[in-house]
Design an enzyme around this catalytic site. Structure first.
Site, PDB file in Angstrom:
ATOM      1  N   GLU A   1       0.833  -1.212   0.000  1.00 27.13           N
ATOM      2  CA  GLU A   1       0.000   0.000   0.000  1.00 27.13           C
ATOM      3  C   GLU A   1       0.863   1.255   0.000  1.00 27.13           C
ATOM      4  O   GLU A   1       0.615   2.212  -0.736  1.00 27.13           O
ATOM      5  CB  GLU A   1      -0.905   0.036   1.244  1.00 27.13           C
ATOM      6  CG  GLU A   1      -1.859  -1.133   1.382  1.00 27.13           C
ATOM      7  CD  GLU A   1      -1.272  -2.286   2.168  1.00 27.13           C
ATOM      8  OE1 GLU A   1      -0.081  -2.617   1.990  1.00 27.13           O
ATOM      9  OE2 GLU A   1      -2.017  -2.881   2.970  1.00 27.13           O
TER      10      GLU A   1
ATOM     11  N   CYS B   1      -1.834  -2.974   7.525  1.00 27.17           N
ATOM     12  CA  CYS B   1      -1.169  -2.782   8.822  1.00 27.17           C
ATOM     13  C   CYS B   1      -1.409  -1.363   9.325  1.00 27.17           C
ATOM     14  O   CYS B   1      -1.838  -0.467   8.568  1.00 27.17           O
ATOM     15  CB  CYS B   1       0.322  -3.080   8.703  1.00 27.17           C
ATOM     16  SG  CYS B   1       1.288  -1.748   7.969  1.00 27.17           S
TER      17      CYS B   1
HETATM   18  N1  THU Z   1       2.335  -6.391   4.190  1.00 30.20           N
HETATM   19  C1  THU Z   1       1.882  -5.512   3.237  1.00 30.20           C
HETATM   20  O1  THU Z   1       2.540  -5.258   2.231  1.00 30.20           O
HETATM   21  N2  THU Z   1       0.677  -4.938   3.445  1.00 30.20           N
HETATM   22  C2  THU Z   1      -0.144  -5.223   4.470  1.00 30.20           C
HETATM   23  O2  THU Z   1      -1.227  -4.651   4.562  1.00 30.20           O
HETATM   24  C3  THU Z   1       0.222  -6.216   5.466  1.00 30.20           C
HETATM   25  C4  THU Z   1       1.624  -6.688   5.411  1.00 30.20           C
HETATM   26  C5  THU Z   1       3.615  -7.045   3.964  1.00 30.20           C
HETATM   27  C6  THU Z   1       4.753  -6.580   4.812  1.00 30.20           C
HETATM   28  C7  THU Z   1       5.666  -7.775   4.763  1.00 30.20           C
HETATM   29  O3  THU Z   1       6.456  -7.705   3.587  1.00 30.20           O
HETATM   30  C8  THU Z   1       4.730  -8.948   4.638  1.00 30.20           C
HETATM   31  O4  THU Z   1       3.498  -8.425   4.191  1.00 30.20           O
HETATM   32  C9  THU Z   1       4.508  -9.719   5.926  1.00 30.20           C
HETATM   33  O5  THU Z   1       4.163  -8.869   6.946  1.00 30.20           O
END
Ligand code: THU
Length: 165
Positions: free
Chosen positions: A78, A110
């Site tokens: 995002e 997140c």
């Molecule tokens: N991650 C995202 O790219 N977006 C989210 O909304 C949740 C988590 C990624 C971060 C990391 O590279 C992986 O997912 C595991 O946390």
């Protein structure tokens, strides 16, 4: 989709400028997030995420998560999509779709990404999707209630900190 504006592709949608997106547009946006997920660089978590951000003038910027051997430097999908849009001069957003490989859950952004979205306003839509294309639609405000934003910085304070502080 036949026009390319910088890295943000123009999406030809009927509901131009409106916050209400047709089912067809939502489907397209989710599809773009699923395509972006395929570019994920996630050798450490093995958790692929893709995002597709729709600007108010109908450009789409996509992003994937990009991890790093220095774990804490990893970037979420995002934030990647939003940074791409902002660096190309786009700051007004209608919606963002998020995709992951989670089979039974809608991917939930997140906390850091929620705050990153909120920087560009509380009233736009986030489509949390599943690989089968089903989704949950929430506003940024619903995802991050009582948020702190750019406006708060200039609100009345009890005293002003002098310049030399
Ligand atoms: N991650 C995202 O790219 N977006 C989210 O909304 C949740 C988590 C990624 C971060 C990391 O590279 C992986 O997912 C595991 O946390």
């Amino acid at each position: 989709m036949d026009q390319v504006k910088f890295s943000g592709e123009v999406m030809h949608i009927k509901d131009r400028g409106s916050r209400h997106l047709s089912q067809e547009t939502v489907k397209k946006l989710i599809h773009r997030s699923q395509e972006a997920k395929k570019q994920a660089y996630s050798p450490y978590s093995k958790f692929r995420v893709g995002a597709a951000l729709l600007t108010t003038d109908n450009c789409v910027f996509t992003g994937c998560n990009v991890e790093n051997a220095c774990y804490n430097l990893g970037v979420c999908a995002e934030r990647n999509a939003i940074s791409k849009a902002v660096s190309e001069g786009y700051r007004n957003f209608t919606a963002i779709a998020i995709a992951s490989d989670l089979d039974e859950q809608f991917i939930s952004p997140c906390g850091g990404c929620r705050q990153f979205m909120r920087e560009f306003g509380p009233n736009w839509d986030v489509y949390l999707s599943k690989p089968d294309g089903s989704y949950l639609k929430m506003t940024v405000d619903e995802l991050l209630p009582t948020s702190f934003g750019p406006e708060d910085l200039s609100m009345k304070k009890v005293f002003n900190i002098p310049n030399e502080y």
